[in-house]
Scaffold this active site. Structure first.
Site, PDB file in Angstrom:
ATOM      1  CB  SER A  60     -19.512   2.560   0.792  1.00  0.00           C
ATOM      2  OG  SER A  60     -18.144   2.264   0.651  1.00  0.00           O
TER       3      SER A  60
HETATM    4  N1  SAM Z   1     -16.499  -0.383  -2.892  1.00  0.00           N
HETATM    5  C1  SAM Z   1     -17.118  -1.118  -1.813  1.00  0.00           C
HETATM    6  C2  SAM Z   1     -18.617  -1.004  -1.853  1.00  0.00           C
HETATM    7  O1  SAM Z   1     -19.154  -0.984  -2.934  1.00  0.00           O
HETATM    8  O2  SAM Z   1     -19.263  -0.958  -0.813  1.00  0.00           O
HETATM    9  C3  SAM Z   1     -16.573  -0.704  -0.479  1.00  0.00           C
HETATM   10  C4  SAM Z   1     -15.440  -1.521  -0.082  1.00  0.00           C
HETATM   11  S1  SAM Z   1     -14.733  -1.352   1.498  1.00  0.00           S
HETATM   12  C5  SAM Z   1     -15.243   0.157   2.197  1.00  0.00           C
HETATM   13  C6  SAM Z   1     -13.025  -1.056   1.035  1.00  0.00           C
HETATM   14  C7  SAM Z   1     -12.351  -2.245   0.385  1.00  0.00           C
HETATM   15  O3  SAM Z   1     -11.012  -1.849   0.038  1.00  0.00           O
HETATM   16  C8  SAM Z   1     -12.208  -3.474   1.253  1.00  0.00           C
HETATM   17  O4  SAM Z   1     -12.842  -4.552   0.634  1.00  0.00           O
HETATM   18  C9  SAM Z   1     -10.680  -3.694   1.344  1.00  0.00           C
HETATM   19  O5  SAM Z   1     -10.297  -5.042   1.372  1.00  0.00           O
HETATM   20  C10 SAM Z   1     -10.204  -2.999   0.089  1.00  0.00           C
HETATM   21  N2  SAM Z   1      -8.796  -2.589   0.075  1.00  0.00           N
HETATM   22  C11 SAM Z   1      -8.021  -2.070   1.068  1.00  0.00           C
HETATM   23  N3  SAM Z   1      -6.766  -1.809   0.629  1.00  0.00           N
HETATM   24  C12 SAM Z   1      -6.747  -2.172  -0.678  1.00  0.00           C
HETATM   25  C13 SAM Z   1      -5.736  -2.153  -1.699  1.00  0.00           C
HETATM   26  N4  SAM Z   1      -4.503  -1.707  -1.470  1.00  0.00           N
HETATM   27  N5  SAM Z   1      -6.070  -2.608  -2.925  1.00  0.00           N
HETATM   28  C14 SAM Z   1      -7.312  -3.062  -3.195  1.00  0.00           C
HETATM   29  N6  SAM Z   1      -8.312  -3.120  -2.276  1.00  0.00           N
HETATM   30  C15 SAM Z   1      -8.027  -2.673  -1.039  1.00  0.00           C
END
Ligand code: SAM
Length: 221
Positions: A60
């Site tokens: 992010s």
């Molecule tokens: N928190 C992160 C950072 O510090 O930058 C951002 C992560 S990214 C925008 C969103 C993440 O959510 C991705 O790695 C994706 O694989 C994960 N994701 C999507 N659906 C999910 C779910 N149902 N459970 C857990 N993780 C999930």
């Protein structure tokens, strides 16, 4: 060199009003974002934008991490649940604020990202108060519920109901919700009593999809 860039980014985020409190400012000054990126993207660590981390996912943008931390009003000692660990940067910033007495449970559905996040958090000294879990975060994490704070860093088409139930009374849930691929509403829910919730819309955001039982189906993405 990178430290000067970090100081300058935090100064700009404060000037623009994304960083409002000293604790968020100190946490963002401390956590090295360059340690939560692929080698290729390290030079861009302090550009205020999301960056690819592989598997079609992103880290992010720093202003979004600041916003999330401010809205959550994190306090030392809190028990927090994050859905979407990615490479672990937001988790490290939250862990810095809640301190050693607090604990962050972070769920990631893609195993390679969860593994890299674990390595990043260990190398940077945050593995003690963060537990990374491989799984579907739309179901929450009943094993450790209830939580003081829950936040999603991916967007669900509708509010995943289990997350509401796993919130402490007085707790806050923050999650992007919406059916549009590139535009969702950041929703903030405060639990007032056993069955009373207050819902507030923070504004438009764009997050990657939250895929799972109470999120998007995998095949549609
Ligand atoms: N928190 C992160 C950072 O510090 O930058 C951002 C992560 S990214 C925008 C969103 C993440 O959510 C991705 O790695 C994706 O694989 C994960 N994701 C999507 N659906 C999910 C779910 N149902 N459970 C857990 N993780 C999930």
């Amino acid at each position: 060199m990178m430290e000067n860039e970090r100081i300058e980014l935090v100064r700009r985020l404060s000037e623009m009003g994304y960083i409002k409190t000293e604790k968020v400012k100190q946490a963002m000054l401390k956590v090295p974002r360059e340690e939560f990126l692929t080698e290729l993207n390290r030079p861009y660590a302090y550009v205020d934008q999301p960056l690819p981390i592989g598997e079609g996912q992103t880290i992010s943008a720093p202003h979004m991490v600041a916003m999330i931390c401010e809205i959550l009003s994190l306090e030392e000692g809190m028990k927090v649940l994050e859905i979407g660990t990615g490479f672990g940067y937001n988790a490290a910033v939250v862990a810095e604020i809640i301190g050693k007495k607090g604990h962050l449970y972070s769920i990631e559905r893609i195993s390679s990202l969860a593994e890299t996040a674990k390595e990043n958090l260990k190398r940077t000294g945050y593995s003690e108060n963060i537990t990374v879990i491989l799984g579907d975060g739309t179901k929450g994490y009943p094993e450790e519920a209830p939580f003081d704070r829950i936040y999603g860093t991916a967007s669900a088409p509708k509010l995943p109901e289990p997350l509401k139930d796993q919130l402490k009374i007085g707790g806050i849930l923050l999650i992007p919700v919406g059916e549009h691929r590139y535009f969702q509403d950041l929703i903030c829910i405060s639990r007032k009593s056993e069955d009373e919730y207050e819902k507030k819309s923070i504004g438009g955001v764009a997050f990657v999809p939250m895929i799972g039982d109470h999120g998007w189906p995998e095949k549609k993405i």
